[in-house]
Design a protein around this motif. Structure first.
Motif, PDB file in Angstrom:
ATOM      1  N   GLY A 172       0.696  -1.280   0.170  1.00 48.52           N
ATOM      2  CA  GLY A 172       0.104   0.067  -0.066  1.00 48.52           C
ATOM      3  C   GLY A 172       0.790   1.315  -0.074  1.00 48.52           C
ATOM      4  O   GLY A 172       0.163   2.359   0.021  1.00 48.52           O
ATOM      5  N   ALA A 173       2.285   1.354   0.091  1.00 44.27           N
ATOM      6  CA  ALA A 173       2.854   2.400  -0.092  1.00 44.27           C
ATOM      7  C   ALA A 173       2.860   2.911  -1.433  1.00 44.27           C
ATOM      8  O   ALA A 173       2.623   2.190  -2.345  1.00 44.27           O
ATOM      9  CB  ALA A 173       4.386   2.082   0.283  1.00 44.27           C
ATOM     10  N   SER A 174       3.226   4.130  -1.866  1.00 48.27           N
ATOM     11  CA  SER A 174       3.261   4.725  -3.200  1.00 48.27           C
ATOM     12  C   SER A 174       4.591   5.085  -3.471  1.00 48.27           C
ATOM     13  O   SER A 174       5.449   5.666  -2.395  1.00 48.27           O
ATOM     14  CB  SER A 174       2.193   5.691  -3.226  1.00 48.27           C
ATOM     15  OG  SER A 174       2.494   6.890  -2.508  1.00 48.27           O
ATOM     16  N   LEU A 175       5.018   5.077  -4.586  1.00 47.16           N
ATOM     17  CA  LEU A 175       6.531   5.564  -5.115  1.00 47.16           C
ATOM     18  C   LEU A 175       6.490   7.091  -5.094  1.00 47.16           C
ATOM     19  O   LEU A 175       5.606   7.539  -6.038  1.00 47.16           O
ATOM     20  CB  LEU A 175       7.002   4.817  -6.372  1.00 47.16           C
ATOM     21  CG  LEU A 175       8.149   5.061  -6.899  1.00 47.16           C
ATOM     22  CD1 LEU A 175       9.370   4.916  -5.962  1.00 47.16           C
ATOM     23  CD2 LEU A 175       8.247   4.501  -8.246  1.00 47.16           C
ATOM     24  N   VAL A 176       7.455   7.777  -4.524  1.00 46.95           N
ATOM     25  CA  VAL A 176       7.405   9.200  -4.697  1.00 46.95           C
ATOM     26  C   VAL A 176       8.650   9.205  -5.882  1.00 46.95           C
ATOM     27  O   VAL A 176       8.533  10.299  -6.475  1.00 46.95           O
ATOM     28  CB  VAL A 176       7.888   9.790  -3.527  1.00 46.95           C
ATOM     29  CG1 VAL A 176       8.292  11.443  -3.560  1.00 46.95           C
ATOM     30  CG2 VAL A 176       6.534   9.798  -2.605  1.00 46.95           C
ATOM     31  N   GLY A 177       9.622   8.598  -5.610  1.00 46.83           N
ATOM     32  CA  GLY A 177      10.841   8.904  -6.563  1.00 46.83           C
ATOM     33  C   GLY A 177      12.009   7.860  -6.354  1.00 46.83           C
ATOM     34  O   GLY A 177      11.880   7.312  -5.230  1.00 46.83           O
ATOM     35  N   GLU A 178      12.840   7.645  -7.274  1.00 42.65           N
ATOM     36  CA  GLU A 178      13.958   6.870  -7.259  1.00 42.65           C
ATOM     37  C   GLU A 178      15.147   7.551  -7.352  1.00 42.65           C
ATOM     38  O   GLU A 178      15.054   8.763  -8.412  1.00 42.65           O
ATOM     39  CB  GLU A 178      13.979   5.723  -8.307  1.00 42.65           C
ATOM     40  CG  GLU A 178      15.402   4.990  -8.105  1.00 42.65           C
ATOM     41  CD  GLU A 178      15.364   3.887  -9.343  1.00 42.65           C
ATOM     42  OE1 GLU A 178      16.367   3.333  -9.511  1.00 42.65           O
ATOM     43  OE2 GLU A 178      14.252   3.606 -10.004  1.00 42.65           O
ATOM     44  N   ARG A 179      16.238   7.580  -6.582  1.00 43.27           N
ATOM     45  CA  ARG A 179      17.447   8.661  -6.720  1.00 43.27           C
ATOM     46  C   ARG A 179      18.635   7.921  -6.780  1.00 43.27           C
ATOM     47  O   ARG A 179      18.732   6.590  -6.278  1.00 43.27           O
ATOM     48  CB  ARG A 179      17.293   9.621  -5.314  1.00 43.27           C
ATOM     49  CG  ARG A 179      15.677  10.229  -5.456  1.00 43.27           C
ATOM     50  CD  ARG A 179      15.945  11.536  -4.548  1.00 43.27           C
ATOM     51  NE  ARG A 179      14.904  12.447  -4.690  1.00 43.27           N
ATOM     52  CZ  ARG A 179      13.386  12.255  -4.400  1.00 43.27           C
ATOM     53  NH1 ARG A 179      13.047  10.774  -4.291  1.00 43.27           N
ATOM     54  NH2 ARG A 179      12.522  12.966  -4.577  1.00 43.27           N
ATOM     55  N   ASN A 180      19.671   8.502  -7.343  1.00 38.31           N
ATOM     56  CA  ASN A 180      20.852   7.975  -7.257  1.00 38.31           C
ATOM     57  C   ASN A 180      22.009   9.111  -7.547  1.00 38.31           C
ATOM     58  O   ASN A 180      21.807   9.980  -8.336  1.00 38.31           O
ATOM     59  CB  ASN A 180      21.113   7.351  -8.608  1.00 38.31           C
ATOM     60  CG  ASN A 180      22.221   6.419  -8.573  1.00 38.31           C
ATOM     61  OD1 ASN A 180      23.322   6.763  -8.166  1.00 38.31           O
ATOM     62  ND2 ASN A 180      22.387   5.420  -9.295  1.00 38.31           N
TER      63      ASN A 180
END
Length: 115
Positions: free
Chosen positions: A84-92
């Motif tokens: 049930g979490a939602s993706l805000v962003g992927e960072r590198n």
């Protein structure tokens, strides 16, 4: 003076389901419900609390959890998304990779490789 971190508390309009969600994600258990207005969760990484408020502060939370995983990063992230979490962003940045997610009530947190 010596201080210790007692717990991390999150404001919520509906704290009990959010406390259950976090307890399930972190392998914890609810140790106090206080009629649903202040719920305390004991987890292997520390104590979390969820307190009922009528009007949460809008916008991005100013303090958030940074969780480290010792398993595959994508596997851990997908387990949170499936729950049930939602993706805000992927960072590198400079070779360090992490994901920012939000719990079911919109509180942001990050997951990165441990270590």
């Amino acid at each position: 003076m010596s201080l210790t971190l007692g717990m991390i508390t999150t404001d919520s309009v509906d704290p009990l389901p959010l406390a259950h969600w976090w307890a399930d994600r972190l392998g914890g258990q609810i140790i106090q419900e206080n009629d649903g207005w202040f719920v305390i969760v004991s987890t292997p990484i520390g104590i979390l609390a969820f307190q009922k408020i009528d009007d949460p502060t809008p916008g991005k939370n100013r303090i958030h959890l940074d969780l480290g995983t010792d398993t595959d990063l994508e596997t851990t992230v997908w387990a949170f998304l499936d729950a049930g979490a939602s993706l805000v962003g992927e960072r590198n940045e400079q070779g360090f990779r992490w994901f920012t997610l939000a719990d079911p009530q919109g509180n942001q947190f990050c997951i990165a490789p441990q270590g």
